[in-house]
Design an enzyme around this catalytic site. Structure first.
Site, PDB file in Angstrom:
ATOM      1  N   TRP A  81      -3.892   5.433   0.004  1.00 18.71           N
ATOM      2  CA  TRP A  81      -2.447   5.530  -0.236  1.00 18.71           C
ATOM      3  C   TRP A  81      -2.139   5.399  -1.721  1.00 18.71           C
ATOM      4  CZ3 TRP A  81      -0.350   7.985   3.414  1.00 18.71           C
ATOM      5  CH2 TRP A  81      -0.726   7.784   4.748  1.00 18.71           C
ATOM      6  N   ASP A 117       3.571  -1.321  -3.521  1.00 23.23           N
ATOM      7  CA  ASP A 117       3.742  -0.850  -2.155  1.00 23.23           C
ATOM      8  C   ASP A 117       3.318  -2.006  -1.250  1.00 23.23           C
ATOM      9  OD1 ASP A 117       3.543   0.267   0.354  1.00 23.23           O
ATOM     10  OD2 ASP A 117       2.292   1.954  -0.255  1.00 23.23           O
ATOM     11  N   LYS A 140       5.747  -1.533  10.142  1.00 23.87           N
ATOM     12  CA  LYS A 140       4.632  -2.432  10.366  1.00 23.87           C
ATOM     13  C   LYS A 140       5.140  -3.849  10.658  1.00 23.87           C
ATOM     14  CE  LYS A 140       2.237   0.732   7.360  1.00 23.87           C
ATOM     15  NZ  LYS A 140       1.237   1.414   8.169  1.00 23.87           N
TER      16      LYS A 140
END
Lengths: 360, 360
Positions: free
Chosen positions: B102, B172, B196
């Site tokens: 990511w 992030d 999440k």
């Protein structure tokens, strides 16, 4: 529990049986032991939900095979950017027909990315009509022409698809999608925020002809490239799963009950009742040109701003919610999307008549 | 109804009592006669939901007053573009520490918009550790340094906030937000996809220091400008209302039960049980450097790809869902976010031991 008649312009009413089904299976979808809110977007269960939603929508709108259906995020506002970034890549010219403030915002945004021409506008008369355009006004080398098919704020609507010659037609159908039959093949791209006729806010539908894809420059933000989403079945990144699921349940219901044709008939009936009452009341006035009136958003005024406010406030007490006009224009607006039952419109008319008698 | 233990990396488990509350009020929120899914984002009811969600989050994370909290759409992927478009506007340089795929995608995206330098990467060893960086490696004139605080795919996590000197730190935190105490003041910007630890997919949280706003060029897509959202309390356009509401219910629950400190304690306990079992099993192996192990995503392998597949498939039959590793690396991954109860981890360990005995 007493459900209100919610005349909000969006988010707005959803079919009660859909909400009840969603509530009933919220902790355990289809016996899988998970809520749809918790489901991996890569799971077989969610992939099926996504596949069914797309198939049902294709069926309902008779979407030709050479069109992609995308379930995105960011609302109409992100489409205002995505459309030019992806489509204004040939001559870098685009023509906009401006029938309301959303169209105006769309044109303003597109002008960041190329040569935008407003070929017609009804702003001169407060957007109370749909600007008529002859195809000779359209630049023949424009990459596309953009229209707002139904103007949520001003209550106007295209009575027919405008003839733009050979130029690609792009339409914002946020506030009328699935309320009437549309010949998708007349459009290069259709987009719609879900929160009016489709489902909860947070999902945007894009229907795009395949030959328009793949022309975006490589340096645009990746999420804004339609091709990425088309190549990955709307799952390049995590899609708005729950909103897609609720939309899918709405699609199933529409199919079950006879399709868009049946909804259109009901919508025409509901709108006619309301416009007929307004026009005959001698008290309320709809400022919109008759031939351009929306089936979805019915705007009206008493002619007295204070009285309008009193109307909206008293209506709310009667369980008739969100009848205030858009904050930019005031007055009243009854948004009567697919999920608004005929009884809601009847209750509104009863209240309007009562209010008229007391205040005329 | 038998609820599964869902080890999905996201979307993932939500607290059952939150889902039950949402289900119970799905047709009628708080006696207002509307579902939150149907509620105008301009209504008093929804404005209160939004206000409460922000206030509770500020409280839970001790977010300083000079930070804005934004509820956006588009996921981490849109943030990969928004961060550079808004922040890489001074020297037009940004440094990225790449601890997983990511982060790598984030760096690749940012490179479209300026001078991006990958100052450290752990790709040489399949991202099994957090790349350590001395602040002398950071370009002092970089507009920011970007890190992925918890790597969902590889199961790594920063044991402490890296020292990047005076350069703005951007993180992030999609897969660790609200799982541990974070000193927000050490960061210029934190972003996190909701799916999440926060709520359903379709909402992205951005926490940004005010002095970083207002520096984006005027020609970026309007939805991608943080300032627009900050100026309009996340309601410049229709926000993802339902996802914000569910997130707000999760925030309320966390507050009610003692805050992030309580969750952290439970998370440490759950993760320790699982890592201790893996390390002592003589059968399963966690490839991650011990000091960099994630509390949220526990990756492990048997060392035999076929056996791994058998594990994932048999676990599913036992109600232990989504234990497959990310499709890019295979093996197993147990995502044990806040909402995973200790009983879920115990059931997983029981199954792992059973599987070991049968297959060792």
């Amino acid at each position: 529990m007493k459900r209100a008649f919610n005349f909000s312009a969006g988010p707005s009413m959803l079919p009660l049986d859909v909400i009840e089904k969603v509530a009933a299976e919220l902790t355990d979808y289809n016996g899988c032991g998970e809520s749809v809110m918790e489901m991996s977007h890569r799971s077989a269960e969610f992939k099926q939900i996504l596949k069914d939603a797309e198939a049902d929508l294709r069926d309902l709108m008779s979407i030709p095979d050479n069109y992609k259906v995308l379930f995105l995020q960011g609302g109409g506002t992100l489409q205002f950017s995505m459309v030019p970034l992806n489509l204004m890549t040939g001559s870098k010219k685009a023509d906009y027909i401006v029938g309301g403030s959303w169209a105006k915002k769309a044109a303003k945004e597109a002008a960041k990315f190329g040569d935008v021409k407003v070929v017609a506008s009804s702003e001169d008369d407060n957007f109370t009509y749909i600007p008529k355009v002859d195809k000779s006004q359209i630049r023949p080398d424009a990459d596309y022409v953009h229209i707002t098919y139904n103007n949520t704020i001003y209550g106007t609507h295209y009575a027919e698809v405008p003839d733009v010659g050979d130029v690609t037609l792009v339409a914002d159908m946020s506030s009328c999608i699935l309320s009437e039959n549309i010949d998708v093949s007349k459009f290069g791209l259709i987009y719609a925020g879900a929160q009016k006729n489709i489902g909860p806010a947070g999902m945007t539908l894009v229907i795009v002809r395949e030959d328009l894809l793949g022309k975006a420059p490589a340096d645009i933000p990746i999420y804004l490239d339609y091709q990425i989403h088309a190549d990955n079945d709307s799952s390049y990144n995590t899609p708005p799963c729950f909103a897609i699921y609720v939309a899918g349940e709405v699609f199933k219901k529409i199919k079950r009950e006879g399709g868009v044709e049946v909804l259109l008939k009901a919508n025409v009936e509901k709108a006619k009742m309301l416009y007929d009452y307004i026009d005959g009341s001698g008290f309320y006035k709809c400022p919109v040109a008759k031939e351009d009136r929306s089936l979805m958003n019915v705007v009206f005024v008493t002619g007295n701003g204070d009285l309008d406010k009193k109307f909206v406030s008293q209506a709310k007490e009667k369980g008739l919610h969100n009848l205030g006009g858009h904050r930019s224009i005031g007055g009243m607006r009854a948004s009567i999307y697919n999920a608004m039952p005929k009884e809601g419109v009847e209750a509104l008319i009863d209240f309007m008549e009562e209010f008229r008698k007391e205040n005329a």
